[in-house]
Design an enzyme around this catalytic site. Structure first.
Site, PDB file in Angstrom:
ATOM      1  N   ASP A  89       0.788  -1.235   0.000  1.00 55.49           N
ATOM      2  CA  ASP A  89       0.000   0.000   0.000  1.00 55.49           C
ATOM      3  C   ASP A  89       0.818   1.281   0.000  1.00 55.49           C
ATOM      4  O   ASP A  89       0.251   2.363  -0.098  1.00 55.49           O
ATOM      5  CB  ASP A  89      -1.036   0.011   1.119  1.00 55.49           C
ATOM      6  CG  ASP A  89      -0.400  -0.180   2.429  1.00 55.49           C
ATOM      7  OD1 ASP A  89      -0.227  -1.340   2.835  1.00 55.49           O
ATOM      8  OD2 ASP A  89      -0.033   0.834   3.025  1.00 55.49           O
ATOM      9  N   ASP A  92       6.685   0.279   0.953  1.00 58.29           N
ATOM     10  CA  ASP A  92       7.280  -0.929   1.516  1.00 58.29           C
ATOM     11  C   ASP A  92       6.623  -2.167   0.894  1.00 58.29           C
ATOM     12  O   ASP A  92       5.838  -2.042  -0.045  1.00 58.29           O
ATOM     13  CB  ASP A  92       7.149  -0.928   3.049  1.00 58.29           C
ATOM     14  CG  ASP A  92       5.694  -0.797   3.474  1.00 58.29           C
ATOM     15  OD1 ASP A  92       4.798  -1.042   2.647  1.00 58.29           O
ATOM     16  OD2 ASP A  92       5.450  -0.450   4.642  1.00 58.29           O
ATOM     17  N   TYR A 221      -0.253   0.967  10.909  1.00 52.19           N
ATOM     18  CA  TYR A 221      -1.647   1.295  10.607  1.00 52.19           C
ATOM     19  C   TYR A 221      -2.513   0.975  11.814  1.00 52.19           C
ATOM     20  O   TYR A 221      -3.453   0.210  11.754  1.00 52.19           O
ATOM     21  CB  TYR A 221      -2.134   0.557   9.352  1.00 52.19           C
ATOM     22  CG  TYR A 221      -1.492   1.120   8.129  1.00 52.19           C
ATOM     23  CD1 TYR A 221      -1.876   2.369   7.640  1.00 52.19           C
ATOM     24  CD2 TYR A 221      -0.475   0.439   7.482  1.00 52.19           C
ATOM     25  CE1 TYR A 221      -1.258   2.917   6.534  1.00 52.19           C
ATOM     26  CE2 TYR A 221       0.148   0.982   6.361  1.00 52.19           C
ATOM     27  CZ  TYR A 221      -0.251   2.222   5.898  1.00 52.19           C
ATOM     28  OH  TYR A 221       0.354   2.768   4.800  1.00 52.19           O
ATOM     29  N   GLU A 458       6.805   9.624   0.330  1.00 53.89           N
ATOM     30  CA  GLU A 458       6.263   8.275   0.110  1.00 53.89           C
ATOM     31  C   GLU A 458       4.874   8.352  -0.541  1.00 53.89           C
ATOM     32  O   GLU A 458       4.007   9.098  -0.086  1.00 53.89           O
ATOM     33  CB  GLU A 458       6.159   7.519   1.445  1.00 53.89           C
ATOM     34  CG  GLU A 458       5.799   6.046   1.255  1.00 53.89           C
ATOM     35  CD  GLU A 458       5.953   5.223   2.534  1.00 53.89           C
ATOM     36  OE1 GLU A 458       6.045   5.817   3.642  1.00 53.89           O
ATOM     37  OE2 GLU A 458       5.980   3.982   2.424  1.00 53.89           O
TER      38      GLU A 458
END
Ligand SMILES: *[C@@H]1O[C@H](CO)[C@@H](O)[C@H](O)[C@H]1NC(C)=O
Ligand SMILES: *[C@@H]1O[C@H](CO)[C@@H](O)[C@H](O)[C@H]1NC(C)=O
Ligand SMILES: *[C@@H]1O[C@H](CO)[C@@H](O)[C@H](O)[C@H]1NC(C)=O
Length: 480
Positions: A89, A92, A221, A458
């Protein structure tokens, strides 16, 4: 005396010349091109066996054993399961199903609201959704479990390697009756919408997956906002998909738990619930007015000239909210602004923020457009924050696959720590992750373009997913 024909003609000609000059002075954006790219980005995030139709060809197959290994310390007597597929997502190589499901829901909402403006990109958007739902069907295929994640984020974040090279255990982490995970389960239900089985699961075993999976999902998350919002959000999508009164009753009984009406993103669904439910046809109309009122409040907190504004704007005009990866706020908010503008328009209403302030739907669209234009390069740095769009865009995004050489050019394995030289290099990333929108500039409109500065450099799927719908809108409605 009226004007003569020639005089009128001259005025019309001069008027249209002024119009042309007016638009060419400001940057004119190619929303169609940006739309194509915003969807293409999802191909760069794919995990699993890539299909022959893959257009982002510098990416190759990865994670082909995902889920085959089981941590029997955590899950004794647990079967192995095929969890191949889905999306990484961000930059990474972990598959976090909670934000992945939110991104999928937003891609789906983009298609529901704006698919008619996508032209040939509609098929690609539907493919992007299918890539996630195929995976979510696998993640919910073991009765009594919902997979929340694949891969160990601590291990992964310690490495800078291509997803194609991963050789660490790719264990799937599931939530269950004993380790509940309502938010991830309900968000998958929202993403799948039609699957009432998953939704029942989330509701029956209430509890947060942050509590059950702890260090595996937090602080990456961690669900700070609680899971009540996902339960109602899941129910709202299921109501929209199935029209079953069951879900309306469910919403009715649980809506009082949805309190952060100023928030919308992978963690908090609250404002999205209100915008979505203000126009669900088969909901009681008095009831839908209260969702509309809460959605109004959300917009009143966002319009810069509103008396109840609570977000910030940079001098260059970009919306800012606390927390990392700011661009996710700009895109998700713009999405809700457009959807709410069309609700207001259909209801022949103006937006009221207090007794002395009102705004027309066109104002909401204009604000959304200003955010998109900023992202595409109308900003003090003249910089597009979408990779591969416009003449100047981020070159050193915090993204493992993009920053390491492609398998096409470098076939030997790059081991966990061997990628560090690429991470530290000042060179631009060798692979263009076309369409990726990064976290963006700071509040002073500056941007370092540094791989190490992940907060700003990112890209994430949940920045792009709502942007897909917004770009589709402006693809057709260039000026409003
Ligand atoms: C399995 O889970 C246990 C308990 O959290 C942990 O100590 C162990 O390192 C894990 N094993 C693998 C291979 O991830
Ligand atoms: C951005 O573009 C404008 C208009 O072309 C120009 O005046 C300005 O100097 C540019 N700024 C930067 C930082 O390049
Ligand atoms: C933005 O600029 C102000 C004033 O120059 C400064 O105090 C602040 O630290 C800057 N913020 C960032 C994030 O750079």
């Amino acid at each position: 005396m009226g004007m003569g024909f020639m005089q009128r003609l001259v005025i019309i000609v001069i008027g249209s010349l002024l119009c042309v000059t007016g638009t060419s002075l400001g940057l004119k954006h190619n929303y169609g091109d940006a739309l194509t790219k915003s969807i293409l980005f999802f191909e760069g995030q794919r995990s699993g066996k890539l299909p022959p139709t893959q257009r982002m060809t510098w990416r190759k197959d990865s994670g082909l054993q995902d889920g085959f290994q089981v941590n029997h310390t955590l899950f004794p007597a647990f079967p192995q399961v095929d969890l191949v597929g889905g999306y990484y997502d961000a930059g990474d190589n972990i598959k976090f199903n909670f934000p992945m499901a939110f991104s999928t829901t937003m891609l789906a909402w983009s298609v529901i609201e704006f698919g008619k403006f996508m032209g040939p990109d509609l098929d690609h958007a539907v493919d992007a959704i299918g890539w996630a739902t195929d995976y979510f069907l696998k993640a919910t295929s073991v009765p009594g479990f919902v997979f929340a994640e694949v891969g160990d984020p601590i291990f992964d974040h310690n490495c800078w390697e291509r997803p194609e090279d991963m050789d660490q255990p790719r264990i799937g982490f599931a939530v269950s009756k004993d380790h509940p995970g309502s938010e991830v389960s309900a968000e998958i239900a929202a993403a799948l919408a039609a699957s009432s089985i998953v939704f029942d699961f989330a509701d029956k075993y209430r509890g947060s997956y942050s509590g059950s999976l702890g260090s595996m999902v937090c602080p990456f998350y961690c669900d700070f906002g609680g899971y009540q919002d996902e339960l109602v959000w899941g129910a709202a999508w299921l109501l929209k998909a199935t029209k079953l009164p069951y879900y309306e009753n469910y919403i009715d009984q649980n809506i009082q738990n949805v309190k952060n009406i100023g928030e919308f993103g992978w963690d908090s669904k609250d404002a999205g619930i209100n915008v979505l439910l203000s126009e669900v046809k088969h909901i009681k109309s008095s009831y839908s007015m209260s969702f509309m009122a809460s959605a109004d409040k959300f917009v009143c907190a966002v319009l810069p000239e509103s008396p109840s504004v609570s977000v910030s704007y940079s001098k260059g005009g970009l919306l800012f909210k606390p927390g990392g990866s700011n661009m996710q706020h700009a895109t998700a908010t713009s999405f809700l602004l457009l959807v709410h503008a069309s609700h207001l328009y259909k209801a022949k209403r103006r937006l009221h923020c207090g007794a002395n302030f009102f705004a027309y739907p066109s104002r909401l669209r204009k604000l959304a457009k200003s955010q998109v234009d900023y992202i595409l390069g109308s900003n003090p740095l003249n910089m597009s924050y979408m990779v591969g769009y416009g003449p100047k865009f981020p070159l050193r995004i915090h993204h493992r696959a993009s920053s390491l050489p492609s398998l096409v050019n470098y076939r030997s394995q790059v081991h966990c720590k061997e990628g560090s030289t690429y991470f530290e290099s000042q060179n631009p990333n060798p692979n263009l992750l076309v369409g990726a929108v990064v976290g963006g500039p700071d509040i002073n409109d500056s941007y370092e373009d540094s791989r190490a500065d992940f907060v700003h450099s990112e890209p994430t799927t949940y920045i792009n997913a709502p942007l897909v719908g917004v770009l589709a809108h402006f693809n057709i409605h260039h000026h409003k």
